[in-house]
Design an enzyme around this catalytic site. Structure first.
Site, PDB file in Angstrom:
ATOM      1  N   HIS A  61     -10.059   4.032  -2.113  1.00  0.00           N
ATOM      2  CA  HIS A  61      -9.302   4.137  -0.858  1.00  0.00           C
ATOM      3  C   HIS A  61     -10.149   4.881   0.168  1.00  0.00           C
ATOM      4  CE1 HIS A  61      -5.019   3.035  -1.944  1.00  0.00           C
ATOM      5  NE2 HIS A  61      -5.706   2.814  -3.037  1.00  0.00           N
ATOM      6  N   ASP A 115       0.842  -1.193   0.000  1.00  0.00           N
ATOM      7  CA  ASP A 115       0.000   0.000   0.000  1.00  0.00           C
ATOM      8  C   ASP A 115       0.888   1.258   0.000  1.00  0.00           C
ATOM      9  OD1 ASP A 115      -2.519   1.042  -0.026  1.00  0.00           O
ATOM     10  OD2 ASP A 115      -2.920   0.783   2.107  1.00  0.00           O
TER      11      ASP A 115
HETATM   12  P1  13P Z   1      -9.130   4.298   5.744  1.00  0.00           P
HETATM   13  O1  13P Z   1      -8.177   4.223   6.880  1.00  0.00           O
HETATM   14  O2  13P Z   1      -9.786   5.612   5.613  1.00  0.00           O
HETATM   15  O3  13P Z   1     -10.099   3.165   5.754  1.00  0.00           O
HETATM   16  O4  13P Z   1      -8.282   4.158   4.389  1.00  0.00           O
HETATM   17  C1  13P Z   1      -7.550   3.001   4.169  1.00  0.00           C
HETATM   18  C2  13P Z   1      -6.820   3.056   2.894  1.00  0.00           C
HETATM   19  O5  13P Z   1      -7.263   3.606   1.910  1.00  0.00           O
HETATM   20  C3  13P Z   1      -5.523   2.379   2.849  1.00  0.00           C
HETATM   21  O6  13P Z   1      -4.943   2.423   1.596  1.00  0.00           O
END
Ligand code: 13P
Length: 288
Positions: free
Chosen positions: A213, A79
């Protein structure tokens, strides 16, 4: 087992979205994988740079490989990776997808770095998806008092912008800003999504997996609309972080003398499972 690309294509055909959940440890991994198995759904595990440093890149790759060796459809995503080197490390370690996050760079730098990562993935001999981001939705999976100023000030990309970006960089998945925000507002739902914009981007890019996201705090109705309009994968992190912490606090409060981590972490695991179950079922149109 299907590759992630195939799993996303199958989800798109069924008009459902897969869930992507971030992990910092193996307790979270097991909570998420258990629920995905229960609901008979593939699932994507994500590790940010911080989460990856804590868990270890080879270690998290080995944990996921071990789940797969048991026949479970579990995928691993690097990520928000801010350097080309970090992307290459994840590709070498066997990750299924990598997000090159150049949202803070100039357009030229963004295109050059993204292309370099796409070329590296293509040369890897494996089917590694490279996801690019367009627009700015903030940076942290945390509880928010209000929407950050820089997110409010950022323009949303148009469908033309999205199409051009995919053509210029060669990314195989796209995460466009569509009103979503990283993190979760403390006392109210997150802002509404621009469902029409998602539909326009989907029409401009009929075959590119689209990733939402900042899923924490979004209302169910918006998720359903976004998935119908063309989102194929939804990222959730803050909600499971909150559930994990609350569960651990409850576990510790239940017995002040408890020192066995597997006993108090177990409460955190149960609370995370509730969140994951609710979200995965919603994304897949199943009863939780
Ligand atoms: P949130 O923490 O808002 O759920 O977002 C997670 C995310 O997009 C990780 O890439």
């Amino acid at each position: 087992m299907h590759t992630l690309r195939e799993a996303l294509a199958a989800a798109a055909e069924q008009k459902i979205a897969l869930g992507h959940f971030n992990i910092s440890d193996s307790t979270q991994l097991h909570a998420i994988v258990d629920v995905a198995q229960e609901l008979e759904l593939p699932v994507v595990l994500g590790v940010s740079e911080g989460e990856r440093t804590f868990l270890g890149v080879p270690e998290v790759a080995a944990l996921v490989a071990s789940e797969r060796a048991q026949g479970k459809a579990v995928y691993l995503n690097a990520d928000h990776t801010h350097s080309v080197e970090g992307c290459k490390e994840a590709i070498d370690a066997g990750f299924d997808s990598v997000i090159i996050d150049c949202t803070k760079l100039t357009e030229d730098e963004r295109i050059a770095q993204t292309r370099e990562v796409v070329a590296y993935a293509n040369a890897s001999g494996r089917d590694v998806m490279i996801e690019g981001e367009l627009g700015y939705i903030g940076t942290s999976s945390k509880l928010l008092d209000s929407i950050p100023e820089d997110v409010l000030a950022a323009a949303l990309p148009s469908a033309d912008d999205a199409q051009r970006f995919v053509e210029e960089t060669g990314v195989t998945a796209l995460a466009p800003a569509v009103g979503n925000v990283h993190g979760m507002l403390k006392n109210q739902p997150n802002p509404r999504l621009h469902i029409d914009l998602i539909a326009e981007i989907r029409a401009a890019l009929p075959h590119t997996p689209l990733v939402l996201h900042g899923g924490s705090g979004i209302e169910d109705e918006d998720f359903t609309g976004a998935i119908k309009a063309g989102m194929n994968l939804v990222h959730i992190n803050t909600e499971i972080r909150v559930a994990y912490r609350k569960g651990i606090e409850a576990g510790l409060a239940a017995d002040a003398d408890e020192i066995a981590p597997y006993r108090y972490l177990d409460h955190g695991r149960d609370q995370m499972k509730e969140v994951v179950r609710k979200r995965l079922a919603l994304f897949a149109g199943k009863a939780a």
